[in-house]
Scaffold this active site. Structure first.
Site, mmCIF file in Angstrom:
data_model
loop_
_atom_site.group_PDB
_atom_site.id
_atom_site.type_symbol
_atom_site.label_atom_id
_atom_site.label_comp_id
_atom_site.label_asym_id
_atom_site.label_seq_id
_atom_site.Cartn_x
_atom_site.Cartn_y
_atom_site.Cartn_z
ATOM 1 N N HIS A 9 10.294 31.670 -7.662
ATOM 2 C CA HIS A 9 8.972 31.540 -7.017
ATOM 3 C C HIS A 9 8.746 30.126 -6.500
ATOM 4 C CE1 HIS A 9 6.677 29.706 -10.408
ATOM 5 N NE2 HIS A 9 7.366 30.497 -11.198
ATOM 6 N N ASP A 63 13.641 32.252 -13.228
ATOM 7 C CA ASP A 63 12.335 31.620 -13.450
ATOM 8 C C ASP A 63 12.182 31.213 -14.915
ATOM 9 O OD1 ASP A 63 9.739 30.723 -13.244
ATOM 10 O OD2 ASP A 63 8.844 32.719 -13.283
ATOM 11 N N HIS A 70 4.472 23.838 -17.250
ATOM 12 C CA HIS A 70 3.082 23.745 -16.790
ATOM 13 C C HIS A 70 2.429 22.399 -17.122
ATOM 14 C CE1 HIS A 70 2.632 28.458 -16.798
ATOM 15 N NE2 HIS A 70 3.642 28.038 -16.055
ATOM 16 N N ASP A 89 9.812 24.782 -12.989
ATOM 17 C CA ASP A 89 9.051 26.015 -12.793
ATOM 18 C C ASP A 89 8.383 25.975 -11.425
ATOM 19 O OD1 ASP A 89 7.734 28.384 -13.137
ATOM 20 O OD2 ASP A 89 6.337 27.655 -14.649
ATOM 21 N N GLU A 120 3.373 33.225 -7.824
ATOM 22 C CA GLU A 120 3.695 33.943 -9.058
ATOM 23 C C GLU A 120 2.739 33.524 -10.170
ATOM 24 O OE1 GLU A 120 5.237 34.352 -13.084
ATOM 25 O OE2 GLU A 120 4.974 32.472 -12.022
ATOM 26 N N GLU A 121 2.455 32.204 -10.207
ATOM 27 C CA GLU A 121 1.766 31.628 -11.367
ATOM 28 C C GLU A 121 0.396 32.247 -11.638
ATOM 29 O OE1 GLU A 121 2.961 29.963 -13.582
ATOM 30 O OE2 GLU A 121 4.656 28.810 -12.823
HETATM 31 ZN ZN LIG Z 1 7.553 30.290 -13.252
#
Ligand SMILES: [Zn+2]
Length: 471
Positions: A286, A362, A433, A298, A334-335
């Site tokens: 993503h 991912d 994140h 990520d 995606e998140e």
């Molecule tokens: Zn991800």
């Protein structure tokens, strides 16, 4: 890196022997020339796949790619240009619409017992506080299950804090249980009359003052209250204050909220198969990320791994291309709710049977250590034989209940077979994140090993199809 392969011939032979023993001894489900070509692609990837240069370019030239921002649009342009530069035959985009969430400012400070500041990150999707902020006494729950037992008397007018600590594991299995506090805690707290919710970050960075963001999701039955994550050290501090038995009062100010609708794009590229059969192997990562770091792990890594794997196949002379087409998707948003994966499934739901196999990268940049599938029984001998070609990469054959990745989930639900090249996630949730999701966590050689695994599986399925293959 090729010497590593050559250092393990006995291991590879033993695994191959085990695998073939389950089928007829002289009837491998794989064509010998195709295996030789897959091994050559695998070894080329190990010698230098170019994936690191791709994620370096993405993080440097585009940076954080929060869905719906100007950087989202720049990311789409970057992906289109990169696929073309890498020599893909076709590149196009498909629309993906979603509400735009903005972080705005965020601050939390202790009013009493003694003034202190906390490092927090608003949770994705969270509403903000009133402009002047809100104040409340903190009530602690050990975890989400404890909050489910909470009462209105305990919670009304207060700020709920959930303290569960995510456990470290190679397969990331600590995430699933811990993350309920983040995803469902806000509405649960609101149902009991809370003003806001703070959680201990869902992450394993015990000593880093970087809070972990990520989505919360509101239950429409309840009032939307602001939600934020404390860094692990700040969660420790709050718990130490609460342990004194005196009331702890906090002021929270957040400017976050949903602003608008936005239409981003899935960026889709293909390496056309030599039969141009209309059948595809679907891989990707993503393109969006959270805003705090540069989204190197990520999911810049996943985008880079799959782009580089497709490029190795694109580099083959036409006659040596696999029969079927390789399709790589840089998924949008995606998140915040798998919007790209859902839009793709919606657009391609009548072509599920043309999708031979789907799998997404991912889970950061760690090495692949296990190969899982979710395919029909009849395809298992072929998958076991492919497992033997993956084995020299240090990859073991897993089970047949693969997840496949968030963005292929909606196609999996429609019947698309999936696989997972499961990565080592031991340190992934230290950075996940957070502002620490940056390029220095990515190792070029580890990425090459991932690309080697992706190109092997992608090529062999694109060449053979997947039994029982629709003719
Ligand atoms: Zn991800």
């Amino acid at each position: 890196m090729t010497h590593r392969i050559r250092a393990l011939p006995l291991f590879a032979v033993l695994l191959a022997a085990t695998s073939f023993a389950t089928t007829a001894a002289d009837e491998s489900p794989l064509d010998a020339d195709a295996v030789a070509r897959a091994e050559a692609l695998r070894d080329r990837a190990l010698a230098g796949s170019g994936a690191y240069a791709i994620v370096e370019d993405l993080t440097t030239r585009v940076g954080p790619r929060l869905a719906g921002t100007e950087a989202d649009a720049r990311g789409v342009e970057w992906a289109i240009a990169k696929f073309k530069e890498l020599g893909y035959d076709k590149v196009w985009t498909e629309p993906v619409s979603f509400p735009v969430w903005e972080r705005g400012f965020e601050a939390a400070r202790v009013i009493r017992p003694v003034p202190q500041s906390f490092a927090i990150a608003a949770l994705g999707g969270s509403v903000g506080t009133p402009e002047e902020g809100l104040r409340g006494e903190v009530v602690k729950f050990a975890d989400y299950a404890a909050l489910l037992e909470g009462t209105r008397e305990q919670v009304e007018g207060k700020i709920v804090y959930i303290g569960n600590r995510m456990q470290r594991a190679r397969d990331g299995s600590g995430y699933g249980t811990a993350v309920r506090a983040r995803s469902a805690g806000a509405s649960r707290a609101a149902a009991l009359g809370a003003q806001a919710i703070l959680i201990r970050s869902i992450g394993t960075a015990a000593n880093s003052r970087t809070p972990h963001t990520g989505m919360l999701s509101y239950d429409i039955a309840f009032r939307k209250i602001p939600g934020a994550a404390l860094s692990n050290p700040d969660a420790d501090l709050l718990e130490n204050m609460l342990a004194r038995g005196e009331p702890v009062e906090i002021e929270l100010r957040m400017g976050s909220g949903i602003r608008d609708e936005y239409t981003s794009r899935n960026v889709i590229a293909e390496v056309t198969g030599r039969d141009d059969s209309g059948k595809v192997v679907l891989i990707g990562g993503h393109l969006d990320s959270w805003d705090l770091g540069t989204g190197a792990l990520d999911d810049g890594a996943g985008v880079a791994i799959t782009m580089a794997a497709g490029k190795l196949i694109a580099d083959l002379p036409r006659a040596q291309r696999p029969r079927h087409t390789v399709r790589v998707v840089a998924w949008a948003n995606e998140e915040q709710g798998v919007y790209g994966g859902k839009a793709y499934a919606d657009a391609h739901k009548d072509a599920v049977a043309d999708h031979l196999l789907g799998f997404e990268s991912d889970f950061g940049a760690g090495r692949v250590w296990r190969f899982d599938t979710r395919v029909a029984e009849a395809a298992l001998p072929m998958m076991d034989a492919i497992g033997a070609v993956l084995a020299p990469l240090g990859i073991e054959r897993g089970g047949n209940e693969a997840y496949g990745g968030a963005d292929v989930g909606p196609m999996r639900a429609l019947g698309m077979p999936v696989a997972s090249l499961v990565q080592d996630g031991t340190t992934y949730f230290d950075y996940h994140h957070t502002a620490n999701d940056t390029l220095d966590k990515v190792d070029a050689k580890d990425l090459d090993q991932n690309v080697a695994a992706y190109v092997t599986l992608t090529y062999l399925i694109a060449e053979h199809g997947l039994p029982p293959a629709p003719q």
